[in-house]
Scaffold this active site. Sequence first.
Site, PDB file in Angstrom:
ATOM      1  N   VAL A 107      60.924  26.463  29.649  1.00  0.00           N
ATOM      2  CA  VAL A 107      60.107  26.209  28.467  1.00  0.00           C
ATOM      3  C   VAL A 107      59.823  27.490  27.686  1.00  0.00           C
ATOM      4  CG1 VAL A 107      59.050  24.148  29.484  1.00  0.00           C
ATOM      5  CG2 VAL A 107      57.947  26.379  29.816  1.00  0.00           C
ATOM      6  N   LYS A 108      60.004  28.638  28.320  1.00  0.00           N
ATOM      7  CA  LYS A 108      59.803  29.946  27.664  1.00  0.00           C
ATOM      8  C   LYS A 108      58.507  30.001  26.865  1.00  0.00           C
ATOM      9  CE  LYS A 108      64.725  31.173  27.564  1.00  0.00           C
ATOM     10  NZ  LYS A 108      65.407  29.899  27.924  1.00  0.00           N
TER      11      LYS A 108
END
Lengths: 305, 305
Positions: A107-108
């Site tokens: 998901v960074k």
Amino acid sequence: MSNFADRLVEAIRRKRSTVVVGLDPRLDLLPSDLRLRHGAGGTARPAAASRAILAFNKKVIDAVAPHAVAVKPQSAFYEIYGHEGVDAFEATCAYAADRGLLVIADVKRGDVPDTAEAYARAYLSPDSPVDALTVNPLFGRDGTEPFLKAAAATGRGVFILVHTSNPSSKEIQDLSVRGQPLYLAIADMVRAWGEGEGLVGRSGYSSIGAVAGATFPEQAKEIRSILPRAFLLVPGYGAQGATAKDLGVYYNADGLGAVVNASRSVIFAYTRSPGRETYGEKRWEEAVAAAARTMKEELQPYLKG
Amino acid sequence: MSNFADRLVEAIRRKRSTVVVGLDPRLDLLPSDLRLRHGAGGTARPAAASRAILAFNKKVIDAVAPHAVAVKPQSAFYEIYGHEGVDAFEATCAYAADRGLLVIADVKRGDVPDTAEAYARAYLSPDSPVDALTVNPLFGRDGTEPFLKAAAATGRGVFILVHTSNPSSKEIQDLSVRGQPLYLAIADMVRAWGEGEGLVGRSGYSSIGAVAGATFPEQAKEIRSILPRAFLLVPGYGAQGATAKDLGVYYNADGLGAVVNASRSVIFAYTRSPGRETYGEKRWEEAVAAAARTMKEELQPYLKG
């Protein structure tokens, strides 16, 4: 739940594999039979597209489960379909966990402290099927701490972006700060963060790892030396161009310390050589399983002991 | 759809306001009547929590619509509730757009090119109610380009993180590169990116703006001088400590070039002075409206012409 790094080490030894399969579904590459069966031919509506994607992911998970230690669903490809896509993302994570795979939610995320805490709650709560999360470090310590705390409290892991696999990564990540490139300054931070209470497992590895793209082995060598007790999550194998022979520098001498991700070259193996010729779309699940098995075998020489 | 920067300039002039209201809902701070009415008392399930949040947001949007030019829902606070929370996020964006407010989706996404393209598709497609997106620049040009292209194609905007409002922002963002801090190197990139085809409006402003936290006015002065034709999105007003008198340096001489976000100090105005004493929880919507109006008036001296 026990320490994430220890669970990863256990899975690597049991399966003799350092393979992570990236679940980055693209509707136009899904087998056409499967799409039609879920009403997702042509320009599908979000609900139908999400159903088709989930059905596809389940078959992929079944096919790769003997060969991979983890799957890495990439949130963007689900967010395209709004909340229905996110529902498929959640169900994919739960299904993979049920099948005994570790789940790395790609998901960074990264934000100011209060917001980072909300993200940590969203993905690393005790009942989440997610085992580890990718995190963007641009905010510094206070934006990263909520993820570290949640990881320590719930036996989860975090992979911090240190050097990404895309060509332009150098524009910011390689800028020279205090006589060294930024990615090494960030690696220094990851080392300090990873030594925090509750994060280092009995294996000696920390649950706080680093993303180091397979397309930059020179940089990985330096990152490896700064982070001897961190796992490197290595994207860019296969479709992005890196091959097994490039990856020796990512592993430690004990054969641990790295897991390698491939997405398209495995999950869409039936659309490209040699899976297309050997299996074709009719036998697509066999093509996926074969690609995961081949990747596992290509990386096994790095495993020791 | 016309150029995002032009639409923002038009809204600022029409409403004589540079206020953005951050929609960062926290279930425990919602009025208790509203929570109970939606079955979201105590530790609510995701569906009930999401219903209560959407109902709250709609009332907040109605209350602030005369005073704010935009709302900025922060994705993390919705992702906590999984796909049901994301459904509330989408419905919030759609409701705000229907009420004539610009919608800045605060998602801070950033990734390698293929994935960034998926994120751009998720949030900046022609039929999305989102007008602009926050983006993390760590990946460099090729990871940012899909957002720029989508913005140019669909009349949307992007705010790139240049200097964030949290105390630890300096740990990475202020590191010295080529004799200047990293945030100014990123501001240089934002300037170049913002000059791309289809991005500069008739107002002379670009649809590619920058996030510059209200808690760092010295840094903002430098960012302002590098980015004369960019809008600065300025978080950190109110609860994070910045006041109107700190903000002169964020605006251009023409009174444009900045929009200021407050979240908790507006949407939870009934839980803090003076809204708590003047209105209390029973009249919470009036407290929210009053806080937005006060903020608008405090910032009006910076508006010219």
